[in-house]
Design an enzyme around this catalytic site. Structure first.
Site, PDB file in Angstrom:
ATOM      1  N   SER A  34      49.192  41.626  31.827  1.00  0.00           N
ATOM      2  CA  SER A  34      48.583  41.356  30.528  1.00  0.00           C
ATOM      3  C   SER A  34      49.230  42.239  29.477  1.00  0.00           C
ATOM      4  O   SER A  34      49.565  43.402  29.741  1.00  0.00           O
ATOM      5  CB  SER A  34      47.080  41.641  30.584  1.00  0.00           C
ATOM      6  OG  SER A  34      46.513  41.686  29.283  1.00  0.00           O
ATOM      7  N   LYS A  40      44.207  45.496  35.734  1.00  0.00           N
ATOM      8  CA  LYS A  40      45.508  44.837  35.594  1.00  0.00           C
ATOM      9  C   LYS A  40      46.622  45.866  35.444  1.00  0.00           C
ATOM     10  O   LYS A  40      47.729  45.693  35.985  1.00  0.00           O
ATOM     11  CB  LYS A  40      45.497  43.898  34.394  1.00  0.00           C
ATOM     12  CG  LYS A  40      44.546  42.727  34.503  1.00  0.00           C
ATOM     13  CD  LYS A  40      44.923  41.763  35.618  1.00  0.00           C
ATOM     14  CE  LYS A  40      46.040  40.853  35.213  1.00  0.00           C
ATOM     15  NZ  LYS A  40      46.306  39.809  36.263  1.00  0.00           N
ATOM     16  N   THR A  64      49.044  35.289  40.356  1.00  0.00           N
ATOM     17  CA  THR A  64      48.236  35.135  39.146  1.00  0.00           C
ATOM     18  C   THR A  64      46.746  35.372  39.406  1.00  0.00           C
ATOM     19  O   THR A  64      45.967  35.466  38.453  1.00  0.00           O
ATOM     20  CB  THR A  64      48.377  33.721  38.543  1.00  0.00           C
ATOM     21  OG1 THR A  64      47.572  32.791  39.281  1.00  0.00           O
ATOM     22  CG2 THR A  64      49.821  33.265  38.532  1.00  0.00           C
ATOM     23  N   ALA A  65      46.342  35.452  40.676  1.00  0.00           N
ATOM     24  CA  ALA A  65      44.913  35.491  41.015  1.00  0.00           C
ATOM     25  C   ALA A  65      44.196  36.672  40.371  1.00  0.00           C
ATOM     26  O   ALA A  65      44.664  37.801  40.420  1.00  0.00           O
ATOM     27  CB  ALA A  65      44.740  35.553  42.529  1.00  0.00           C
ATOM     28  N   PRO A 113      51.727  38.284  29.290  1.00  0.00           N
ATOM     29  CA  PRO A 113      51.427  37.356  28.197  1.00  0.00           C
ATOM     30  C   PRO A 113      50.334  37.899  27.278  1.00  0.00           C
ATOM     31  O   PRO A 113      49.504  38.714  27.686  1.00  0.00           O
ATOM     32  CB  PRO A 113      50.954  36.098  28.922  1.00  0.00           C
ATOM     33  CG  PRO A 113      50.434  36.600  30.237  1.00  0.00           C
ATOM     34  CD  PRO A 113      51.183  37.845  30.570  1.00  0.00           C
ATOM     35  N   ASP A 149      40.534  34.044  50.990  1.00  0.00           N
ATOM     36  CA  ASP A 149      40.162  35.220  50.212  1.00  0.00           C
ATOM     37  C   ASP A 149      41.333  36.193  50.173  1.00  0.00           C
ATOM     38  O   ASP A 149      41.801  36.664  51.212  1.00  0.00           O
ATOM     39  CB  ASP A 149      38.936  35.884  50.854  1.00  0.00           C
ATOM     40  CG  ASP A 149      38.390  37.037  50.025  1.00  0.00           C
ATOM     41  OD1 ASP A 149      39.073  37.475  49.080  1.00  0.00           O
ATOM     42  OD2 ASP A 149      37.284  37.503  50.332  1.00  0.00           O
ATOM     43  N   TYR A 189      38.583  45.193  33.083  1.00  0.00           N
ATOM     44  CA  TYR A 189      39.522  44.157  33.517  1.00  0.00           C
ATOM     45  C   TYR A 189      40.960  44.605  33.242  1.00  0.00           C
ATOM     46  O   TYR A 189      41.833  44.529  34.118  1.00  0.00           O
ATOM     47  CB  TYR A 189      39.225  42.849  32.797  1.00  0.00           C
ATOM     48  CG  TYR A 189      40.291  41.793  32.938  1.00  0.00           C
ATOM     49  CD1 TYR A 189      40.314  40.955  34.058  1.00  0.00           C
ATOM     50  CD2 TYR A 189      41.279  41.618  31.970  1.00  0.00           C
ATOM     51  CE1 TYR A 189      41.297  39.988  34.201  1.00  0.00           C
ATOM     52  CE2 TYR A 189      42.259  40.659  32.100  1.00  0.00           C
ATOM     53  CZ  TYR A 189      42.264  39.844  33.212  1.00  0.00           C
ATOM     54  OH  TYR A 189      43.239  38.892  33.351  1.00  0.00           O
ATOM     55  N   GLY A 200      47.232  36.636  24.729  1.00  0.00           N
ATOM     56  CA  GLY A 200      46.374  35.589  24.168  1.00  0.00           C
ATOM     57  C   GLY A 200      46.713  34.188  24.636  1.00  0.00           C
ATOM     58  O   GLY A 200      47.076  33.326  23.835  1.00  0.00           O
ATOM     59  N   ILE A 201      46.596  33.932  25.943  1.00  0.00           N
ATOM     60  CA  ILE A 201      46.982  32.629  26.496  1.00  0.00           C
ATOM     61  C   ILE A 201      46.011  31.533  26.053  1.00  0.00           C
ATOM     62  O   ILE A 201      44.797  31.676  26.148  1.00  0.00           O
ATOM     63  CB  ILE A 201      47.012  32.680  28.030  1.00  0.00           C
ATOM     64  CG1 ILE A 201      47.967  33.773  28.522  1.00  0.00           C
ATOM     65  CG2 ILE A 201      47.437  31.329  28.596  1.00  0.00           C
ATOM     66  CD1 ILE A 201      47.921  33.980  30.026  1.00  0.00           C
TER      67      ILE A 201
END
Length: 384
Positions: free
Chosen positions: A123, A158, A83-84, A184, A61, A154, A186-187
């Site tokens: 993002s 970020k 990236t988590a 990035p 965790d 969200y 719109g992955i």
């Protein structure tokens, strides 16, 4: 593709990727392994759907400081690729706990443990209020750090996490800790569970004859391999800067590289560099899935009407306890917004160039979505 200055050091370094069981992180691990990196570690709450050869998997965790501290003591990573993150629609307390508090815990333990490079997956939306058009937006646009400016919680988390990561950048030669952020837009890609499946749902519901808005808004998307490639280049660039820090023990945070070459402490927009009008992209996806709806049969719903309809559907679904409808006001706004980003900074400072073209990547990803859907449908038939 040019070889980054820090490539040889990257191959020899111990690298820990958080969220390693996720789609993007798995592609990062795979790409790093393909390029010769031998000391790869993955951290995630869950086991991966498939194990990549040469990767050491750890479960834990991110928000448990004792667990992370023990992992760092065992692994001793030189580089973190962070990236988590929970899914965008996770409950707000979980999003804040993982994206904000978890990132702060990871930063603190990484610094204490001697980690020297930290690449954060941010993002492109951190500069967006989800209402204002972004036309070729670059990194000079301010990050929106107030919750009142960010309608999507969200994205708000970020933005906070990115700010924390970049604020920790330090060049001091005695204890350098170099950070940067990849943004990035719109992955999509093979294994995609969000962007393309959502678009294909409309195809399978027979809704390809509808369009919201006039389709003049351009949108940037990014194939997953290109995002992984950007992380690779960023890690290599930080390692190259790290060597300069060691070679120049007097260098401080405000000295060193010219602003036009600086990577540490910086954020970088990453896209395919092929912006498309939103509905052109959507119809490209549907076309790869087999749609043949002619343009003359497409019904265009004006944006104001679509917003009213979405509002009614949201209210009705809420009143009847039916959850979220397929058409929401947020989806209407996003499908009618311009969201294009300038990637010149990433090209200049990281040497970034997309390695997978938009249509090539889309075709592979759509084929993968269709295969997975067919497998799921077959499983349902067998169980029934």
């Amino acid at each position: 593709m040019t070889t980054p200055d820090g490539h040889s050091h990257l191959i020899q370094s111990t690298i820990l990727v958080t969220g390693g069981s996720g789609g993007l992180a798995s592609r990062i691990l795979q790409l790093f392994a393909e390029r010769g990196c031998e000391h790869l570690h993955s951290l995630d709450l869950r086991e991966p759907s498939h194990y990549l050869p040469g990767v050491n998997y750890h479960t834990g965790d991110l928000t448990n400081a004792d667990t992370i501290r023990q992992l760092f003591a065992n692994v001793q990573p030189k580089i973190i690729i962070h990236t988590a993150s929970p899914k965008f629609d996770a409950p707000s307390p979980i999003l804040h706990q993982v994206n904000v508090e978890g990132t702060r815990t990871l930063l603190q333990i990484a610094r204490e443990s001697g980690t020297q490079c930290f690449v954060y997956t941010s993002s492109a939306s951190v500069i967006s209020d989800a209402q204002t058009d972004l036309v070729n937006a670059d990194e000079t646009f301010p990050v929106l750090l107030e919750q009142s400016q960010q309608p999507e919680f969200y994205v708000y988390t970020k933005a906070l996490a990115e700010s924390d990561v970049l604020s920790q950048n330090q060049r001091r030669a005695t204890h350098p800790f170099l950070t940067c952020a990849i943004r990035p837009s719109g992955i999509f890609g093979v294994g995609d569970l969000v962007v393309l499946p959502g678009i294909l749902d409309a195809y399978f519901r027979g809704q390809t004859q509808w369009q919201i808005g006039d389709n003049r808004n351009r949108f940037d998307f990014t194939e997953r391999t290109n995002v992984a490639h950007a992380h690779y280049l960023a890690a290599a660039a930080l390692l190259a800067q790290l060597e300069k820090c060691h070679d120049s023990p007097g260098v401080q945070e405000d000295e060193g590289d010219d602003d036009k070459t600086k990577v540490d402490g910086e954020a970088f927009f990453i896209t395919n560099g092929e912006p498309r009008c939103f509905w052109d992209f959507t119809r490209l996806v549907w076309g790869f899935a087999g749609d043949t709806t002619p343009r003359e049969r497409v019904w265009v719903i004006p944006r104001p009407w679509a917003l009213r309809l979405a509002g009614v559907l949201e209210w009705a679904c809420w009143a009847l306890g039916l959850g979220q409808p397929s058409l929401t006001q947020t989806k209407v706004r996003l499908s009618c917004m311009t969201r294009s980003f300038c990637i010149e900074k990433a090209k200049t400072r990281l040497g970034y160039r997309p390695v997978v073209g938009l249509e090539e990547g889309l075709q592979r990803a759509v084929e993968d979505c269709l295969r997975r859907r067919a497998t799921e449908d077959e499983g349902l038939k067998k169980r029934s």
